[in-house]
Design a protein around this motif. Structure first.
Motif, short mmCIF file in Angstrom:
data_model
loop_
_atom_site.label_atom_id
_atom_site.label_comp_id
_atom_site.label_asym_id
_atom_site.label_seq_id
_atom_site.Cartn_x
_atom_site.Cartn_y
_atom_site.Cartn_z
N PHE A 107 47.84 -17.00 -108.03
CA PHE A 107 46.90 -16.79 -106.92
C PHE A 107 47.67 -16.71 -105.60
CE2 PHE A 107 44.05 -18.03 -103.53
CZ PHE A 107 42.88 -17.36 -103.84
N MET A 108 48.62 -17.64 -105.41
CA MET A 108 49.42 -17.63 -104.18
C MET A 108 50.37 -16.45 -104.14
SD MET A 108 48.37 -19.84 -102.10
CE MET A 108 49.69 -19.76 -100.89
N ARG A 109 50.89 -16.06 -105.31
CA ARG A 109 51.80 -14.90 -105.34
C ARG A 109 51.07 -13.64 -104.89
NH1 ARG A 109 53.79 -17.64 -109.87
NH2 ARG A 109 52.74 -16.35 -111.42
N ARG A 110 49.78 -13.56 -105.18
CA ARG A 110 49.00 -12.39 -104.77
C ARG A 110 48.40 -12.54 -103.38
NH1 ARG A 110 47.26 -12.03 -110.30
NH2 ARG A 110 45.36 -13.19 -109.90
N TYR A 111 47.79 -13.70 -103.11
CA TYR A 111 46.98 -13.83 -101.90
C TYR A 111 47.54 -14.83 -100.89
CZ TYR A 111 43.97 -11.53 -105.28
OH TYR A 111 43.50 -10.68 -106.24
N GLY A 112 48.83 -15.07 -100.98
CA GLY A 112 49.48 -16.03 -100.09
C GLY A 112 49.36 -15.69 -98.61
N GLN A 113 49.06 -14.41 -98.32
CA GLN A 113 48.88 -13.99 -96.93
C GLN A 113 47.67 -14.68 -96.30
OE1 GLN A 113 48.57 -9.69 -94.54
NE2 GLN A 113 48.18 -9.74 -96.73
N TYR A 114 46.68 -15.00 -97.13
CA TYR A 114 45.41 -15.53 -96.60
C TYR A 114 45.07 -16.93 -97.10
CZ TYR A 114 44.81 -10.67 -95.25
OH TYR A 114 44.99 -9.43 -94.71
N ALA A 115 45.92 -17.52 -97.91
CA ALA A 115 45.61 -18.84 -98.46
C ALA A 115 46.78 -19.79 -98.20
CB ALA A 115 45.36 -18.73 -99.96
N PHE A 124 36.79 -20.67 -108.44
CA PHE A 124 36.99 -19.24 -108.26
C PHE A 124 37.42 -18.59 -109.59
CE2 PHE A 124 39.90 -15.70 -107.31
CZ PHE A 124 38.95 -14.83 -106.80
N PRO A 137 47.76 -7.74 -116.08
CA PRO A 137 47.24 -7.33 -114.75
C PRO A 137 45.85 -7.87 -114.48
CG PRO A 137 47.10 -5.51 -116.30
CD PRO A 137 47.87 -6.59 -117.00
N PRO A 138 45.57 -8.26 -113.23
CA PRO A 138 44.22 -8.65 -112.86
C PRO A 138 43.32 -7.42 -112.89
CG PRO A 138 45.63 -8.58 -110.91
CD PRO A 138 46.51 -8.32 -112.10
N ILE A 139 42.04 -7.63 -113.14
CA ILE A 139 41.12 -6.50 -113.25
C ILE A 139 39.77 -6.88 -112.65
CG2 ILE A 139 40.47 -7.15 -115.64
CD1 ILE A 139 40.33 -4.05 -116.19
N THR A 140 39.13 -5.90 -112.01
CA THR A 140 37.84 -6.16 -111.35
C THR A 140 36.68 -5.95 -112.32
OG1 THR A 140 37.58 -3.85 -110.68
CG2 THR A 140 38.77 -5.29 -109.16
#
Lengths: 226, 226
Positions: A107-115, A124, A137-140
């Protein structure tokens, strides 16, 4: 009893009554000999891991049953490290459903800009494809539907079940002074219904106690009070 | 006129009337000197790229206006490579909204297990974070909401506008015997409304003609009939 699948941490046999038998092995996922529940490779083998994983899985599936959650669990034979489960088909070649209470790891590797590392997350949910070659890969929701892996209704069922299940597990772990950071679940279809499958053990969750990560085998002892 | 931002392919100036002026440069994104609309780095500089990009952007924004789509576009000065736009704030540090009509590129790198190279996709929308350090990670609607980057309503607006816009662009390109494979848009908030911002040019879309990829400068000539 016919062997139908050999997995990274479990073998699967077909039973004559239409159910399946999961045989828990001592192998765990990791990288370079270090245990990592998010890794794709069998990193090491730990004596007692299969038996411990099964006993914890039995405990958690029975806890979920007592809380009204239907799963694939039928019964467990802890002497032979096996668990009988209902038949279920996975979505595509399998999805991993991750539920997060703390912002750490991928999660931090992907969204560390905002978390912020370690910040609280409210159960979550995110989904990744089981695909070793493409690093899971993550998928929506939209992509899952578009690729015909599941329907919008199945996605919503899977998401709400995940949040309910993980909150039950988190509350139970909290009674043992353990904090659930994140956990990886798997779901399948059984008679047209989406149900929890696979296992629930230290091998697919990140748990902390007194500020330290809890090793899967220690988790068995803590949760089962041994 | 005050310079407020220097981007990879454009500089941004603040105007006295409250609007902004975008100055198109000749730099394009790419890797190792090869143009790649999905790349994060300025790979090369191409003479006439800024002017061509602006003229195409003017054409497409005016086409969208004629089709009832509100955007940030006010007017363009093709002699000075500048475009006047409405003020808008981006979501967080910026999102990229990708709309796909063909399964190629990063879509295949992620979902190649379930898709065939080049298969048709029905204006499939996905969102990535602008984050060079983390290689523009894909992000779900739930994560966007949870990280307070946008609301659920804003996400739905952005998704439906993207599909409408990209279908208009695809149909227009088809008239010139060009096929739109995928395109990257950017949106922002203007007076509480989600509107299309940035540019629309060969630099952020993948277009094919007669089975060959169309270079951004050739696209200018084809679309503007030069």
């Amino acid at each position: 009893m016919k062997l139908v699948y050999q997995g990274k941490t479990k073998d699967v046999f077909e039973l004559e009554n239409g159910n399946y038998l999961l045989k828990f092995k001592d192998d765990v996922t990791g990288t370079d000999g270090v245990f990592d529940p998010g890794a794709n490779t069998v990193g090491l083998s730990i004596d007692g891991m299969g038996n411990g994983g099964l006993r914890l899985t039995k405990y958690f599936f029975e806890l979920l049953h007592d809380n009204g959650v239907k799963t694939h669990y039928v019964n467990a034979d802890t002497d032979n490290n096996t668990m009988e489960v209902l038949p279920a088909t996975v979505f595509g070649n399998g999805l991993e459903i991750i539920c997060r209470f703390k912002a750490v790891g991928s999660f931090m590797r992907r969204y560390g800009q905002y978390a912020t590392e370690g910040q609280d997350l409210d159960a979550f949910v995110e989904v990744t494809l089981k695909d070793d070659d493409r690093e899971d890969p993550p998928i929506t929701k939209d992509a899952l539907e578009m690729l015909n892996l599941l329907t919008a209704d199945e996605y919503e069922s899977l998401k709400s079940q995940t949040q309910k299940i993980c909150k039950i597990l988190k509350a139970d772990l909290a009674k043992k002074d353990c904090e659930l950071y994140d956990i990886k679940l798997e779901f399948g279809r059984n008679n047209g219904e989406v149900i929890l499958i696979d296992e629930i053990s230290g091998g697919n969750m990140r748990v902390y106690k007194d500020g330290e990560v809890v090793h899967p085998l220690d988790l068995v002892k803590i949760v089962l009070g041994e």
